[in-house]
Scaffold this active site. Sequence first.
Site, PDB file in Angstrom:
ATOM      1  N   ARG A 169       0.835  -1.070  -0.004  1.00 18.54           N
ATOM      2  CA  ARG A 169      -0.083   0.016   0.066  1.00 18.54           C
ATOM      3  C   ARG A 169       0.818   1.478   0.037  1.00 18.54           C
ATOM      4  O   ARG A 169       1.970   1.171   0.531  1.00 18.54           O
ATOM      5  CB  ARG A 169      -0.850  -0.001   1.312  1.00 18.54           C
ATOM      6  CG  ARG A 169      -1.874  -1.014   1.551  1.00 18.54           C
ATOM      7  CD  ARG A 169      -2.767  -1.065   2.634  1.00 18.54           C
ATOM      8  NE  ARG A 169      -3.548  -2.014   2.743  1.00 18.54           N
ATOM      9  CZ  ARG A 169      -3.572  -3.279   3.457  1.00 18.54           C
ATOM     10  NH1 ARG A 169      -2.352  -3.229   4.185  1.00 18.54           N
ATOM     11  NH2 ARG A 169      -4.401  -4.054   3.785  1.00 18.54           N
ATOM     12  N   LYS A 200      -2.930  -1.949   7.492  1.00 17.65           N
ATOM     13  CA  LYS A 200      -3.984  -1.586   8.115  1.00 17.65           C
ATOM     14  C   LYS A 200      -4.187  -2.163   9.529  1.00 17.65           C
ATOM     15  O   LYS A 200      -3.867  -3.402   9.654  1.00 17.65           O
ATOM     16  CB  LYS A 200      -5.178  -1.691   7.468  1.00 17.65           C
ATOM     17  CG  LYS A 200      -5.328  -0.915   6.010  1.00 17.65           C
ATOM     18  CD  LYS A 200      -6.388  -1.261   5.155  1.00 17.65           C
ATOM     19  CE  LYS A 200      -6.693  -0.295   4.247  1.00 17.65           C
ATOM     20  NZ  LYS A 200      -8.059  -0.345   3.410  1.00 17.65           N
ATOM     21  N   HIS A 268      -1.947   2.204  -6.022  1.00 18.12           N
ATOM     22  CA  HIS A 268      -3.058   1.246  -5.664  1.00 18.12           C
ATOM     23  C   HIS A 268      -3.010   0.345  -6.770  1.00 18.12           C
ATOM     24  O   HIS A 268      -3.428  -0.846  -6.755  1.00 18.12           O
ATOM     25  CB  HIS A 268      -4.272   1.687  -4.991  1.00 18.12           C
ATOM     26  CG  HIS A 268      -4.670   0.750  -3.862  1.00 18.12           C
ATOM     27  ND1 HIS A 268      -4.121   0.558  -2.553  1.00 18.12           N
ATOM     28  CD2 HIS A 268      -5.799  -0.041  -3.825  1.00 18.12           C
ATOM     29  CE1 HIS A 268      -4.636  -0.276  -1.897  1.00 18.12           C
ATOM     30  NE2 HIS A 268      -5.689  -0.744  -2.472  1.00 18.12           N
ATOM     31  N   ARG A 271      -0.674  -2.235  -6.921  1.00 17.62           N
ATOM     32  CA  ARG A 271      -1.047  -3.433  -5.792  1.00 17.62           C
ATOM     33  C   ARG A 271      -1.972  -4.270  -6.298  1.00 17.62           C
ATOM     34  O   ARG A 271      -1.953  -5.655  -6.088  1.00 17.62           O
ATOM     35  CB  ARG A 271      -1.520  -2.701  -4.596  1.00 17.62           C
ATOM     36  CG  ARG A 271      -2.233  -3.681  -3.405  1.00 17.62           C
ATOM     37  CD  ARG A 271      -2.288  -2.777  -2.051  1.00 17.62           C
ATOM     38  NE  ARG A 271      -3.329  -3.614  -1.322  1.00 17.62           N
ATOM     39  CZ  ARG A 271      -2.592  -4.402  -0.346  1.00 17.62           C
ATOM     40  NH1 ARG A 271      -1.508  -4.644  -0.196  1.00 17.62           N
ATOM     41  NH2 ARG A 271      -3.531  -4.924   0.417  1.00 17.62           N
ATOM     42  N   HIS A 294      -4.724  -8.987   3.854  1.00 18.37           N
ATOM     43  CA  HIS A 294      -5.860  -8.786   3.989  1.00 18.37           C
ATOM     44  C   HIS A 294      -6.653  -9.766   5.275  1.00 18.37           C
ATOM     45  O   HIS A 294      -6.076 -10.923   5.462  1.00 18.37           O
ATOM     46  CB  HIS A 294      -7.034  -9.415   2.759  1.00 18.37           C
ATOM     47  CG  HIS A 294      -6.703  -8.459   1.688  1.00 18.37           C
ATOM     48  ND1 HIS A 294      -7.163  -8.713   0.379  1.00 18.37           N
ATOM     49  CD2 HIS A 294      -6.434  -6.992   1.421  1.00 18.37           C
ATOM     50  CE1 HIS A 294      -6.957  -7.777  -0.425  1.00 18.37           C
ATOM     51  NE2 HIS A 294      -6.476  -6.664   0.389  1.00 18.37           N
ATOM     52  N   TYR A 303     -10.164 -10.484  -6.636  1.00 19.36           N
ATOM     53  CA  TYR A 303      -9.206 -10.524  -7.593  1.00 19.36           C
ATOM     54  C   TYR A 303      -9.608 -12.138  -8.472  1.00 19.36           C
ATOM     55  O   TYR A 303      -8.807 -12.249  -9.589  1.00 19.36           O
ATOM     56  CB  TYR A 303      -7.620 -10.854  -6.919  1.00 19.36           C
ATOM     57  CG  TYR A 303      -7.372  -9.427  -6.323  1.00 19.36           C
ATOM     58  CD1 TYR A 303      -6.976  -8.395  -7.084  1.00 19.36           C
ATOM     59  CD2 TYR A 303      -7.303  -9.280  -4.949  1.00 19.36           C
ATOM     60  CE1 TYR A 303      -6.701  -7.109  -6.557  1.00 19.36           C
ATOM     61  CE2 TYR A 303      -7.115  -7.938  -4.408  1.00 19.36           C
ATOM     62  CZ  TYR A 303      -6.726  -6.875  -5.306  1.00 19.36           C
ATOM     63  OH  TYR A 303      -6.333  -5.809  -4.700  1.00 19.36           O
TER      64      TYR A 303
END
Length: 346
Positions: A169, A200, A268, A271, A294, A303
């Site tokens: 990120r 995150k 992004h 990514r 994630h 994806y």
Amino acid sequence: MTPTPLPASESGGGQAVLPPSDPLVERYLEHVRVEKRLAQRTVELYALDLQKLEANAHQAKVALTAVQNVHMRRWVAQMHGAGRSGRGIALILSGWRGFYTWLGREGLISGNPVQDVRAPKAAKPLPKALSVDEAVQLAAYQADVTEGDPLLELRDQCMTELLYGCGLRIGELVGLDVNASAQARGWIDADAAEAHVLGKGSKRRSVPVGRAALQSLQRWLAARGSWAREDHALFINQRGTRLTPQHIRVRLKQRSLKAGLATPVHPHMLRHSFASHVLQSSGDLRAVQELLGHANITTTQVYTRLDFQHLAKVYDAAHPRALSKTPGLAGTVSAGKSHEPDKKKN
């Protein structure tokens, strides 16, 4: 007497807000304005939503307090059929739900007619990803030495390689320091070929760093000292201070246009490209989830839709029964050997 609408310039938007015609609506708007202390613009948006509700109830010849769940579902279907987006319908329903919740607290209705009424789900757009060739073209791009500071080129190439090669990120890239420390949000262990980042939710993870990214990192570190002051940041500007996310976005966009890509690239997107290309090659969704950091596998599953698009393109281009109109395919197929058994001549 027809009520005079509030001018759009005073209502703060392009649509005039009519004074409420139903006393209950007027009382509710006064409630949110005085007791809940909502902003004037928010109150005006509530008023617009309730205008729609009053109009629907008037057309259905039903009092606002007599509206039922079936009415709500019909009105949602009508709005959807008229082309209103799912998000727009959800916002309107939110305004109506608040009004009927207040009516319930006032003891004016026995049940909320908006209960369990939901807006149609909006189709989630697929994340934009580059093709493999485009991503490699961007990462391998080298500017002419006469175009500017060669150190900028080394730095920008290193950032591009890490964004695409590690799926970082932009915040994780910005947080990288030159060396590991207790204060560092992230760093790269070149000997172990690993990037340690803070993602995150303040969750740390380690991701592999590829050969091309390590080579680019080595070149950048050798040159970085020309700008470095006391900042420990891996990526710095010419004043020696840590780059901002906005600066990186601007530099990457400029690099993608110079590299000849048709679409300006943002961090992004690299990514997304990383995730899509790893999934295309491996088919391992769990591994991609771990690499991206994630928390939930459902976030990563988007994806698989990108991967299916890739497979569909391969199918269209290669399968003789596909609907592809790609020039030359028909000739290629017909030139091949027939799969039907040869018929002997009599």
